[in-house]
Structure formats: structure tokens, C-alpha cells
Scaffold this motif. Structure first.
Motif, PDB file in Angstrom:
ATOM      1  N   GLY A   1       0.990  -1.146  -0.005  1.00  0.00           N
ATOM      2  CA  GLY A   1      -0.162   0.056   0.029  1.00  0.00           C
ATOM      3  C   GLY A   1       0.685   1.271  -0.158  1.00  0.00           C
ATOM      4  O   GLY A   1       0.473   2.382   0.389  1.00  0.00           O
ATOM      5  N   LEU A   2       2.033   1.077  -0.489  1.00  0.00           N
ATOM      6  CA  LEU A   2       3.095   2.418  -0.598  1.00  0.00           C
ATOM      7  C   LEU A   2       3.489   2.779  -1.997  1.00  0.00           C
ATOM      8  O   LEU A   2       3.293   1.897  -2.757  1.00  0.00           O
ATOM      9  N   CYS A   3       3.961   3.998  -2.169  1.00  0.00           N
ATOM     10  CA  CYS A   3       4.446   4.094  -3.234  1.00  0.00           C
ATOM     11  C   CYS A   3       5.789   5.041  -3.020  1.00  0.00           C
ATOM     12  O   CYS A   3       5.805   5.745  -2.112  1.00  0.00           O
ATOM     13  N   PRO A   4       6.570   5.051  -4.157  1.00  0.00           N
ATOM     14  CA  PRO A   4       7.905   5.984  -3.766  1.00  0.00           C
ATOM     15  C   PRO A   4       7.485   7.374  -3.638  1.00  0.00           C
ATOM     16  O   PRO A   4       6.611   8.040  -4.362  1.00  0.00           O
ATOM     17  N   GLY A   5       8.025   8.050  -2.488  1.00  0.00           N
ATOM     18  CA  GLY A   5       7.899   9.451  -2.378  1.00  0.00           C
ATOM     19  C   GLY A   5       6.827   9.644  -1.232  1.00  0.00           C
ATOM     20  O   GLY A   5       6.522  10.794  -0.764  1.00  0.00           O
ATOM     21  N   GLU A   6       6.275   8.693  -0.644  1.00  0.00           N
ATOM     22  CA  GLU A   6       5.562   8.748   0.234  1.00  0.00           C
ATOM     23  C   GLU A   6       5.898   9.055   1.740  1.00  0.00           C
ATOM     24  O   GLU A   6       6.873   8.477   1.939  1.00  0.00           O
ATOM     25  N   ALA A   7       5.403   9.829   2.409  1.00  0.00           N
ATOM     26  CA  ALA A   7       5.710  10.337   3.706  1.00  0.00           C
ATOM     27  C   ALA A   7       5.586   9.106   4.833  1.00  0.00           C
ATOM     28  O   ALA A   7       4.504   8.560   5.072  1.00  0.00           O
ATOM     29  N   VAL A   8       6.773   8.890   5.512  1.00  0.00           N
ATOM     30  CA  VAL A   8       6.574   8.023   6.726  1.00  0.00           C
ATOM     31  C   VAL A   8       7.626   8.473   7.874  1.00  0.00           C
ATOM     32  O   VAL A   8       8.281   9.425   7.663  1.00  0.00           O
ATOM     33  N   ARG A   9       7.200   7.946   8.838  1.00  0.00           N
ATOM     34  CA  ARG A   9       7.786   8.415  10.207  1.00  0.00           C
ATOM     35  C   ARG A   9       8.256   7.051  11.103  1.00  0.00           C
ATOM     36  O   ARG A   9       7.681   6.038  10.916  1.00  0.00           O
ATOM     37  N   TRP A  10       9.247   7.150  11.823  1.00  0.00           N
ATOM     38  CA  TRP A  10       9.725   6.002  12.578  1.00  0.00           C
ATOM     39  C   TRP A  10      10.348   6.557  13.997  1.00  0.00           C
ATOM     40  O   TRP A  10      10.936   7.861  13.903  1.00  0.00           O
TER      41      TRP A  10
ATOM     42  N   GLY B   1      10.771  10.864   6.922  1.00  0.00           N
ATOM     43  CA  GLY B   1      11.457  10.462   5.765  1.00  0.00           C
ATOM     44  C   GLY B   1      10.463  10.161   4.615  1.00  0.00           C
ATOM     45  O   GLY B   1       9.340  10.320   4.836  1.00  0.00           O
ATOM     46  N   THR B   2      11.093   9.790   3.622  1.00  0.00           N
ATOM     47  CA  THR B   2      10.140   9.446   2.383  1.00  0.00           C
ATOM     48  C   THR B   2      10.384   7.923   1.911  1.00  0.00           C
ATOM     49  O   THR B   2      11.724   7.683   1.872  1.00  0.00           O
ATOM     50  N   VAL B   3       9.518   7.231   1.434  1.00  0.00           N
ATOM     51  CA  VAL B   3      10.046   6.038   0.932  1.00  0.00           C
ATOM     52  C   VAL B   3      10.569   6.079  -0.432  1.00  0.00           C
ATOM     53  O   VAL B   3      10.149   6.824  -1.129  1.00  0.00           O
ATOM     54  N   THR B   4      11.494   5.273  -0.813  1.00  0.00           N
ATOM     55  CA  THR B   4      12.368   5.299  -1.782  1.00  0.00           C
ATOM     56  C   THR B   4      12.151   3.725  -2.601  1.00  0.00           C
ATOM     57  O   THR B   4      11.821   3.590  -3.956  1.00  0.00           O
ATOM     58  N   ARG B   5      12.229   2.593  -1.957  1.00  0.00           N
ATOM     59  CA  ARG B   5      12.260   1.459  -2.548  1.00  0.00           C
ATOM     60  C   ARG B   5      12.006   0.182  -1.507  1.00  0.00           C
ATOM     61  O   ARG B   5      11.928   0.552  -0.408  1.00  0.00           O
ATOM     62  N   ARG B   6      11.755  -0.972  -1.983  1.00  0.00           N
ATOM     63  CA  ARG B   6      11.666  -2.112  -1.145  1.00  0.00           C
ATOM     64  C   ARG B   6      12.926  -2.749  -1.368  1.00  0.00           C
ATOM     65  O   ARG B   6      13.271  -3.062  -2.448  1.00  0.00           O
TER      66      ARG B   6
ATOM     67  N   CYS C   1      15.731  -6.058  -0.422  1.00  0.00           N
ATOM     68  CA  CYS C   1      15.764  -7.466  -0.921  1.00  0.00           C
ATOM     69  C   CYS C   1      15.163  -8.161   0.199  1.00  0.00           C
ATOM     70  O   CYS C   1      14.628  -9.342   0.093  1.00  0.00           O
ATOM     71  N   ASP C   2      15.642  -7.815   1.530  1.00  0.00           N
ATOM     72  CA  ASP C   2      15.241  -8.633   2.637  1.00  0.00           C
ATOM     73  C   ASP C   2      13.829  -8.181   3.037  1.00  0.00           C
ATOM     74  O   ASP C   2      13.437  -8.730   4.244  1.00  0.00           O
ATOM     75  N   GLY C   3      13.049  -7.575   2.392  1.00  0.00           N
ATOM     76  CA  GLY C   3      11.703  -7.121   2.670  1.00  0.00           C
ATOM     77  C   GLY C   3      11.602  -5.768   3.469  1.00  0.00           C
ATOM     78  O   GLY C   3      10.294  -5.264   3.620  1.00  0.00           O
ATOM     79  N   SER C   4      12.565  -5.235   3.825  1.00  0.00           N
ATOM     80  CA  SER C   4      12.586  -3.943   4.676  1.00  0.00           C
ATOM     81  C   SER C   4      12.258  -2.801   3.461  1.00  0.00           C
ATOM     82  O   SER C   4      12.358  -2.807   2.365  1.00  0.00           O
ATOM     83  N   ILE C   5      12.128  -1.728   4.051  1.00  0.00           N
ATOM     84  CA  ILE C   5      11.601  -0.613   3.511  1.00  0.00           C
ATOM     85  C   ILE C   5      12.679   0.521   3.405  1.00  0.00           C
ATOM     86  O   ILE C   5      13.313   0.767   4.212  1.00  0.00           O
ATOM     87  N   GLY C   6      13.090   0.864   2.147  1.00  0.00           N
ATOM     88  CA  GLY C   6      14.086   1.970   1.891  1.00  0.00           C
ATOM     89  C   GLY C   6      13.615   3.186   2.167  1.00  0.00           C
ATOM     90  O   GLY C   6      12.820   3.793   1.528  1.00  0.00           O
ATOM     91  N   VAL C   7      14.128   4.061   3.013  1.00  0.00           N
ATOM     92  CA  VAL C   7      13.785   5.409   3.181  1.00  0.00           C
ATOM     93  C   VAL C   7      15.053   6.412   3.295  1.00  0.00           C
ATOM     94  O   VAL C   7      16.019   6.116   3.511  1.00  0.00           O
ATOM     95  N   VAL C   8      14.694   7.671   2.801  1.00  0.00           N
ATOM     96  CA  VAL C   8      15.447   8.673   2.918  1.00  0.00           C
ATOM     97  C   VAL C   8      14.969   9.782   3.836  1.00  0.00           C
ATOM     98  O   VAL C   8      14.008  10.091   3.843  1.00  0.00           O
ATOM     99  N   ASP C   9      15.857  10.284   4.946  1.00  0.00           N
ATOM    100  CA  ASP C   9      15.431  10.976   5.855  1.00  0.00           C
ATOM    101  C   ASP C   9      15.790  12.586   5.381  1.00  0.00           C
ATOM    102  O   ASP C   9      16.021  12.561   4.354  1.00  0.00           O
ATOM    103  N   ALA C  10      15.439  13.314   6.361  1.00  0.00           N
ATOM    104  CA  ALA C  10      15.231  14.911   5.795  1.00  0.00           C
ATOM    105  C   ALA C  10      16.750  15.133   5.513  1.00  0.00           C
ATOM    106  O   ALA C  10      16.756  16.290   4.745  1.00  0.00           O
ATOM    107  N   ARG C  11      17.714  14.881   6.068  1.00  0.00           N
ATOM    108  CA  ARG C  11      19.159  15.130   5.708  1.00  0.00           C
ATOM    109  C   ARG C  11      19.702  14.304   4.555  1.00  0.00           C
ATOM    110  O   ARG C  11      20.889  14.694   4.081  1.00  0.00           O
ATOM    111  N   GLY C  12      18.822  13.562   3.828  1.00  0.00           N
ATOM    112  CA  GLY C  12      19.188  12.803   2.449  1.00  0.00           C
ATOM    113  C   GLY C  12      20.152  11.542   2.928  1.00  0.00           C
ATOM    114  O   GLY C  12      20.600  10.775   1.843  1.00  0.00           O
TER     115      GLY C  12
END
Length: 114
Positions: free
Chosen positions: A27-36, A47-52, A54-65
């Protein structure tokens, strides 16, 4: 004779990235806002979602890049609240709803009823 060491140009592009399809399952798409939260009692990081990954976790980019790889259980996703304001829901809840909806779209499923 020495072998020819010139590089050949290939016309094929990079392998197809299935990351977007794998994010859509949750239910996600790249660029969607997330927090943790990095730990218990610490403040939320955005941060924002970038990718899925290989291990099933979610790739995220935080505010600093900075890139991170976070498990699904630790992420909350931005959504609209009951009155239209900003709300956050756990990704596990959204994924549960989206995975169940995918079952309804199965073309190989037997028809209901007689």
C-alpha cells in the motif's frame, strides 16, 4: 595474438526494478511520507519511501538525505484523519488491508456461489 580488450556497448538497460510493485503490495508508493522512532521514548523522525529492499524492509531517505533500511513494523505512514487532518497509521495495518484487497483481484479464484 593478444585478445581484444575493447569494451562492447550494450543496448540493454538495467534489469527491471520490481521495487514499485513490491511497495504497492504494502500500500505504499515511492515518495510517500513515513515516520519512525530510533528507540523507545525518542522523538519521531520523518522521511520518504524510496524502495523495497531485498530482505523485505523499506528503503527510506530522511530529511538530511541519508538512506536507511527499516523494517515494516517500525514505520508509520501519513494518511488523512477522520476530519481530513494529518494522521499516522502503522504500516502493518495498511499492509494488512492492501494484501487482503489483492486477494479479491485474483483471476484464478473460483467464482462465488452456484
Amino acid at each position: 595474438m593478444a585478445p581484444d580488450r575493447t569494451r562492447r556497448k550494450t543496448t540493454a538497460g538495467p534489469p527491471a526494478d520490481r521495487s514499485d510493485e513490491e511497495l504497492a503490495i504494502l500500500g505504499l508508493c515511492p515518495g510517500e511520507a513515513v515516520r519512525w522512532r530510533p528507540g523507545n521514548g525518542s522523538r519521531w523522525l520523518a522521511g520518504t519511501v524510496t524502495r523495497r529492499e531485498c530482505d523485505g524492509s523499506i528503503g527510506v531517505v530522511d530529511a538530511r538525505g541519508a538512506s536507511r533500511s527499516l523494517p515494516v513494523e517500525r514505520l508509520h505512514v501519513r494518511c488523512a484523519g477522520p476530519r481530513g487532518g494529518v494522521a499516522w497509521e502503522p504500516l502493518t495495518e495498511r499492509a494488512g488491508r492492501c494484501e487482503q484487497l489483492c486477494l479479491l483481484d485474483d483471476p484464478l479464484a473460483p467464482p462465488d456461489g452456484p
